[in-house]
Structures are given as C-alpha cells and as structure tokens.
Scaffold this motif. Structure first.
Motif, PDB file in Angstrom:
ATOM      1  N   HIS A 199      94.215 -56.352  -7.458  1.00 20.15           N
ATOM      2  CA  HIS A 199      94.810 -57.525  -8.096  1.00 20.15           C
ATOM      3  C   HIS A 199      94.673 -57.402  -9.614  1.00 20.15           C
ATOM      4  N   LEU A 208      93.906 -61.268 -14.455  1.00 17.70           N
ATOM      5  CA  LEU A 208      94.041 -62.730 -14.492  1.00 17.70           C
ATOM      6  C   LEU A 208      94.257 -63.305 -13.095  1.00 17.70           C
ATOM      7  N   GLU A 209      94.823 -62.530 -12.188  1.00 22.93           N
ATOM      8  CA  GLU A 209      94.963 -62.994 -10.811  1.00 22.93           C
ATOM      9  C   GLU A 209      93.600 -63.023 -10.123  1.00 22.93           C
ATOM     10  N   VAL A 220      92.167 -66.181 -11.035  1.00 21.83           N
ATOM     11  CA  VAL A 220      92.783 -67.239 -10.232  1.00 21.83           C
ATOM     12  C   VAL A 220      92.099 -67.345  -8.870  1.00 21.83           C
ATOM     13  N   THR A 272      90.925 -72.804 -16.813  1.00 20.17           N
ATOM     14  CA  THR A 272      92.244 -72.182 -16.819  1.00 20.17           C
ATOM     15  C   THR A 272      92.946 -72.462 -18.132  1.00 20.17           C
ATOM     16  N   ASP A 330      96.817 -71.063 -20.458  1.00 18.25           N
ATOM     17  CA  ASP A 330      98.070 -70.312 -20.401  1.00 18.25           C
ATOM     18  C   ASP A 330      97.943 -69.063 -21.267  1.00 18.25           C
ATOM     19  N   ASN A 351      99.044 -65.531 -22.560  1.00 20.16           N
ATOM     20  CA  ASN A 351     100.297 -64.781 -22.665  1.00 20.16           C
ATOM     21  C   ASN A 351     100.011 -63.283 -22.523  1.00 20.16           C
ATOM     22  N   LYS A 352      99.662 -62.896 -21.302  1.00 23.04           N
ATOM     23  CA  LYS A 352      99.311 -61.502 -21.020  1.00 23.04           C
ATOM     24  C   LYS A 352     100.000 -61.061 -19.728  1.00 23.04           C
ATOM     25  N   PRO A 353     101.310 -60.806 -19.770  1.00 22.13           N
ATOM     26  CA  PRO A 353     102.045 -60.462 -18.536  1.00 22.13           C
ATOM     27  C   PRO A 353     101.477 -59.259 -17.799  1.00 22.13           C
ATOM     28  N   ARG A 378      99.033 -60.011 -15.047  1.00 22.24           N
ATOM     29  CA  ARG A 378      99.528 -60.849 -13.958  1.00 22.24           C
ATOM     30  C   ARG A 378     100.272 -59.974 -12.945  1.00 22.24           C
ATOM     31  N   TYR A 379     100.586 -60.572 -11.801  1.00 19.35           N
ATOM     32  CA  TYR A 379     101.456 -59.896 -10.842  1.00 19.35           C
ATOM     33  C   TYR A 379     102.826 -59.676 -11.481  1.00 19.35           C
ATOM     34  N   ARG A 419      98.375 -61.914  -2.229  1.00 19.22           N
ATOM     35  CA  ARG A 419      99.004 -62.643  -3.333  1.00 19.22           C
ATOM     36  C   ARG A 419      99.490 -64.026  -2.902  1.00 19.22           C
TER      37      ARG A 419
END
Length: 690
Positions: free
Chosen positions: A40, A43-44, A47, A311, A313, A315-317, A320-321, A594
């Motif tokens: 994973h 950041l996931e 989560v 948590t 927001d 901005n680190k794509p 992420r998935y 996921r």
C-alpha cells in the motif's frame, strides 16, 4: 438421524465455534496490519491506521458496551462458543491493549518517520522555530481561545458531562484564581469545531507540509487560560461511551423516539478511557473513578488520543493509490434510455469498478419521464444532500407517486436518515419507516411505467446501500432487471413493508425473515445429497459475516458428507474450518485491500446446474431473523459466469491480500510461493474494467 459424525460430536462448544466479539476484533487486527504492508502507498497506510481507530471506537461503543451491560445485569450465560461475558471481556482487554500499543508503535516508528522523509511533518513543540511559535501564539489567541471553556473542578463546578469520544485536557494548577480560591484541577474540552491538525503557513516552512497538532498548541499556551495561576501539568484524555440505542418496540412515533435517544448517545455510560502515557497515576485514577471504570478499561497511548482525526489534505499523489475511473457498462454506453437497455437484457453493476451513476440516471430518467407513474425505494444509509434523495424529491414534485421506505435505525446514520425523511416528506413523497422490530435492510428500487396501456415494472436490486460515496470504496453488486417474476416479487415485498397484510408467497426472490434461512438450509441439504450420490457438490459463500449457528452446523454436516466449501468472509466468522471429522472440507479466507469487501454472493453447484444468488443479507442471526432482506437469483448465463469467475474464483486465487482462518481461530496471511504469479483480486478487477 443426526448427520454429525461421532468425531464431529467430540468437539466442545469452544472448539466448534469462535466467539463473535473476538472474531470481529481479529478483523480489526487484519485492518491494522495493512498499515505496515508495503504493497500500500504510504498515505494509504496512514488511512488504514485511522480506519483501525474508527473501527475500535465503534467496537467499544457497541460490542464492549453490550458485554459490560450484560455483566452489570449479572448475566453469566454462555454464548455458543462456551464463554461468559466476563470471560469475553477479559480476552478482549488483553488483545485490544496489545493492538493499540502496536498501532502507536507503527505510527511513531514507521508512518511518521517515512512521512517526514517526504516532507510531511507533524512537528513537536521543541522543533518549532521562534517565528512558528509566534504564529501559533497568535493563532491560539485568535482562533482557539475564543471557543475554549476552561472548567475548574471544585464544589461549585462538579466534573462536567463530556461528549462521547471528545478530546479533553485535564490541567493541574497552582495558585489562586480571581476569587482567591485554591484550584488545583481543571478540565478543558476541545470543541469539535476546531481542526485537530493545523498546517503552518508556507512562508514559515518553505512550502513544506508541516503541521502542528491542536493538542500541542493548547498544551503550549494552557497557562493563558488561567491568568494569575500556573499550569503544572496538561494531559489529554478521551472517554468512549456506550452508543447503542435502546428503543421500546411499542413506541407510537419512531422518528420522535429516535430523536430523544440520539441525544443520550453522546452521554452514555463510559466504557473506555484513553490517556497519554505521561499522565500521572493519581490523575488517571481520578478520571477512572469519575467514569466508573477500572484499570482494565484504561488505555495509555504514546501520541494523540484522538487518532481517528489525524488527517489532512496532503498534495502527494505518488503516496496515494493510482487513480482509476469506474466504467459505464457496455449495455448502457450507446443507449438514449436506460429503460430501453433494461428491456433488452439484465444488466449487472459491479461497484466500484463499474460506476454507480446508472442507478442515479435510472431514477433521474424516471423522475422526468411522463410515462412513469410511481417510484418505490428502500433507503438504509443515505444523506439529505445525496443525489438520489434530491432526484426522488424532484420526482415527487413532478407528480410521481414516490414511496420511500427509510430505515431510521441504521446505526450511526439515524440522524441523517431523519433528515432524509423530512426532505422527502416536504417534497410530497410518502415516507414509511418499515416494520417496528425489523430493520429494513433490503436494497430495492421499483419503477412503474405505462407503456402501450400496460404497466411495466423496472427494478434495481443490490447488495449495498444507495450511497454514492460508499459505491466508490465498497465492492457491491447491483442488478437492473425487467424480469416479470422478480419485478412482481419486489412489488409484493414493498406491499409487505408499507401495508399490514399477511406474508406473501414469492416466485424467485428469497426474503428474510420469512424464506431465506429455510431455503439456504434446503440448498445445503441438496449439496449434501449430491455429494452422497457421487455427484459434484460445492458451496462458495462470500459475505461480510457468518455467525448463525444453524447454518454453521449445516455447513459442518455438508463438510462431513464430502461437499467442498469455500467461505470468503470479510470480518466475523464463528465457524472453525479444517477440524478433523468436523470441517475437513471447509476453507475460510478474508480479503482486506483497497476497497471494503461488501458483496454477498451464494453459490451452490446443484449437480452441475449452478445456483447463484446475490443478497443484502449476511449469514447472521440479525439478518436472517430480525431484518427485512432481499436475496435475488442471477439467471442470465453470461452474468452467472461473470460473478462466478470475477466475484468468487478471482478472490479464491488472491495470494497477496488474503488471510486464511486456521482451526485454532488464528488468521494467517497468504504468501505467494516462490515464482508464483502475484494475484490481487481487486487489482485484477481494476485492470479488467479499465
């Protein structure tokens, strides 16, 4: 004649069955393990850590609270696994303490250090620059202190009623207050309107994602709340309360009764106290006494006590998935009317891989089509601002006969569902609350349309809620159909829900609490008979939970007859597989990935002519006996094959995100053998539909 073999009878209760509460706790542990799974993105993984916190909150609010209530009432009865409430609570305490300690160790030793490498930092007070400290002081004075209410603890100010799961601080003080009193303790609740994570301005961080916890800001400036006094200690704490609702079945107005109960949920009996590790013993002893708890109910944590709200927001794509877009089924891509497409063929929707938008489009088309006379729908979890609710309201305003069966008692969505009812009633829809004593959990839409002077029904049946947000993160099936018998069955169930008639006989639909449980036993008996006759016999069941004792015993019986049984259970499983002489032919696995696995599919080999049903019902007592559930057959050969291959075999082949239940009740993660191709069931579906 008892079909359980002699060796099967030799097992005691706790050898035959796994405790339900301990099984759901095991599921939460499987979720926690995703926070250290390198498959994973980072950041996931964070989560998953937060999901574990929310899961544990609800576990204490409902499951632990219920056990503590039984204990208080002197209930010493044994559950099917042979344990008393006291014994279950003792086992939960050991497991939960170890799990929460591990959670914070993962946070502090893995997640936060790796986030820091990506310039995502949660700064401690001793890491702040003078400029950052000055900015935070101004932030505290302008944004925080105006909404804080310090409460001194003295004879005139008893310990305050604190809201369930709220962040609070207990402060030790020295000195006299403005009235000359010696006050040594105070409580400061942190309002829920305040963000728990504050991002520092870019000009103070060089544009990096640097944050400070609200708890650190309050701790740094706590003395400002007590002018003329000195704060000698500041300790976070949080109490979790009993949040289950108890409703009298004889209530005259369910909505009014629920509104009254909702306010009490915030102040139910305490069931867990969380404090930070640095909290002195005399302070947490004082708090335990206030909440009528003992040390078994105390959880000391190495970090924020309200992790569920950690948590922001970011901005680190790349952390992420990878994004993907749910597709529209081919049958609906080139059609002007969903009604026309449904008349041509049954259409299967597999969320989140396929879009939920066709369901909304169906309702929108119905709301605006002059040929549509009526729309009926069940709503279990939704929101007043959801598109479905707005479209139903539009349909009612357009003169359609709209009937909404709203289950007000969907746990933790009660308030939202009351708001949904109000929106629809104001638009002119007929709103009913189902059957008192039976939650309406079936997922059904029926649209009645006049075509060539005939009334034609269009139906949607689903395994999941009419909630567009859930459809993006839960796996579910939906069937769009005009099958005459199925549509007639759905019509009859709606009549049952809104009227007062006797139980109706259905042609294809199985429904709880009437026919589903008995028919499942008949299907299993049929597999047993086929196995004994030397025919192919197999059962595959994919549900969220398996707890119902009669079905478990029936599966044991089938195993001993030679039926091959695969169970794909997301969370609770009270059956023990692979026990010699009892469940040799039963295998149990759980997929944690996921998406939250939510499809309910039942497969029976049926001597080479397989039966496949999708359903809103898990194999639990509450679903089979205390809820209104719908279980619908998949009859189109193409759709049957698709569900069998994608929804069942695909999950049985997963060798990365699967966990296998052992005879002793332990779950072991499946590891791909050396050289074996990696197979992730959910990723296979993403790639297929893409």
């Amino acid at each position: 004649m008892n079909a359980i073999s002699e060796s099967g009878n030799n097992y005691t209760f706790n050898e035959r069955y796994i405790n339900r509460e301990l099984s759901i706790l095991d599921f939460h542990l499987r979720v926690l393990e995703q926070a250290v799974n390198p498959a994973h993105p980072l950041l996931e993984r964070l989560v998953f850590l937060l999901i574990f916190s929310r899961n544990m909150d609800e576990f204490f609010e409902i499951r632990v609270a219920g056990l503590m209530e039984q204990l208080a009432l002197g209930n010493e009865s044994h559950t099917p696994d042979g344990l008393t409430p006291k014994e279950v609570l003792a086992k939960i305490s050991v497991t939960a303490h170890a799990a929460i300690e591990r959670q914070y160790r993962i946070l502090n030793e893995e997640i936060l250090p790796n986030l820091r490498k990506e310039d995502i930092c949660f700064l401690k007070r001793n890491e702040l620059t003078p400029e950052q400290l000055a900015w935070l002081k101004k932030y505290f004075q302008e944004q925080v202190i105006p909404v804080l209410t310090p409460i001194s603890l003295d004879p005139a100010h008893p310990f305050p009623r604190l809201v369930n799961k709220s962040l609070n601080f207990i402060i030790t003080l020295e000195g006299k207050d403005a009235f000359g009193r010696n006050i040594d303790l105070a409580v400061v609740p942190a309002p829920r309107s305040l963000p728990r994570v504050v991002r520092l301005p870019d000009e103070l961080t060089g544009g990096k994602d640097h944050h400070v916890m609200l708890s650190a800001i309050i701790h740094e400036h706590v003395s400002d709340l007590f002018p003329g006094m000195t704060a000698t200690g500041c300790y976070q704490f949080r109490v979790t309360r009993n949040a289950d609702l108890a409703l009298n079945e004889d209530v005259e107005d369910l909505a009014k009764a629920l509104k009254g109960e909702l306010s009490s949920r915030r102040f139910g009996r305490g069931v867990r106290l969380e404090v930070t590790e640095n909290c002195p013993k005399h302070i947490y002893d004082y708090l335990l006494d206030e909440f009528d708890l003992d040390e078994n109910d105390l959880y000391k944590v190495d970090g924020p006590v309200n992790l569920a709200r950690l948590t922001s927001d970011f901005n680190k794509p790349h952390l992420r998935y990878a994004a993907f877009t749910p597709v529209i089924p081919r049958a609906l891509r080139k059609t002007e009317s969903i009604f026309a497409a449904m008349k041509r063929q049954d259409i299967l929707l597999h969320h989140p891989f396929e879009s939920f938008s066709p369901v909304i489009s169906l309702l929108r088309e119905a709301a605006r089509d002059p040929k549509v006379l009526a729309i009926k729908q069940t709503l279990y979890r939704s929101g007043p601002n959801s598109e479905i609710v707005q479209v139903l309201a539009e349909a009612a305003r357009n003169g359609k006969e709209v009937t909404a069966v709203i289950e007000l008692r969907a746990r933790f969505d009660e308030e939202s569902n009351i708001a949904v009812a109000n929106v629809l009633q104001e638009a002119g829809a007929v709103v009913v609350y189902g059957i008192v004593g039976y939650k309406t959990h079936a997922k059904m839409i029926m649209i009645v349309r006049r075509e060539n002077n005939k009334l034609i029904r269009y139906v949607h049946l689903g395994t999941g809620n009419y909630h567009a947000g859930n459809a993006r993160i839960y796996t579910d099936y939906g069937l769009l159909t005009t099958d005459r018998d199925l549509c007639e069955d759905v019509h009859r169930v709606f009549q049952e829900l809104t009227g007062m008639g006797k139980t109706v006989k259905l042609k294809k639909l199985l429904h709880a609490p009437f026919t589903l449980h008995q028919q499942l036993k008949i299907f299993i008996d049929n597999e047993i008979a086929n196995a004994k006759a030397g025919k192919a016999a197999r059962i595959i069941v994919k549900v969220n939970a398996l707890t119902e004792k009669q079905l478990i015993d029936k599966l044991y019986e089938a195993s001993q007859a030679g039926v091959q049984i695969d169970l794909i259970i997301r969370s609770i499983c009270c059956l023990r597989p692979q026990l010699p002489g009892l469940s040799d032919n039963i295998r149990v696995r759980s997929i944690v990935g996921r998406f939250l696995e939510h499809t309910r599919v039942y497969y029976f080999e049926n001597g080479g002519e397989p039966r496949i049903y999708c359903s809103s019902a898990d194999w639990m007592d509450r679903n089979l006996f205390n809820r209104v559930e719908a279980c619908f057959p998949i009859e189109d050969p193409v759709l049957k094959k698709r569900i069998y291959q994608q929804g069942l075999l695909n999950y049985l082949e997963d060798n990365q995100q699967a966990w296998v239940l052992q005879p002793d009740g332990q779950w072991l993660q499946v590891q791909a053998a050396e050289g074996e191709k990696i197979h992730l069931a959910q990723q296979v579906l993403i790639e297929y539909f893409s």
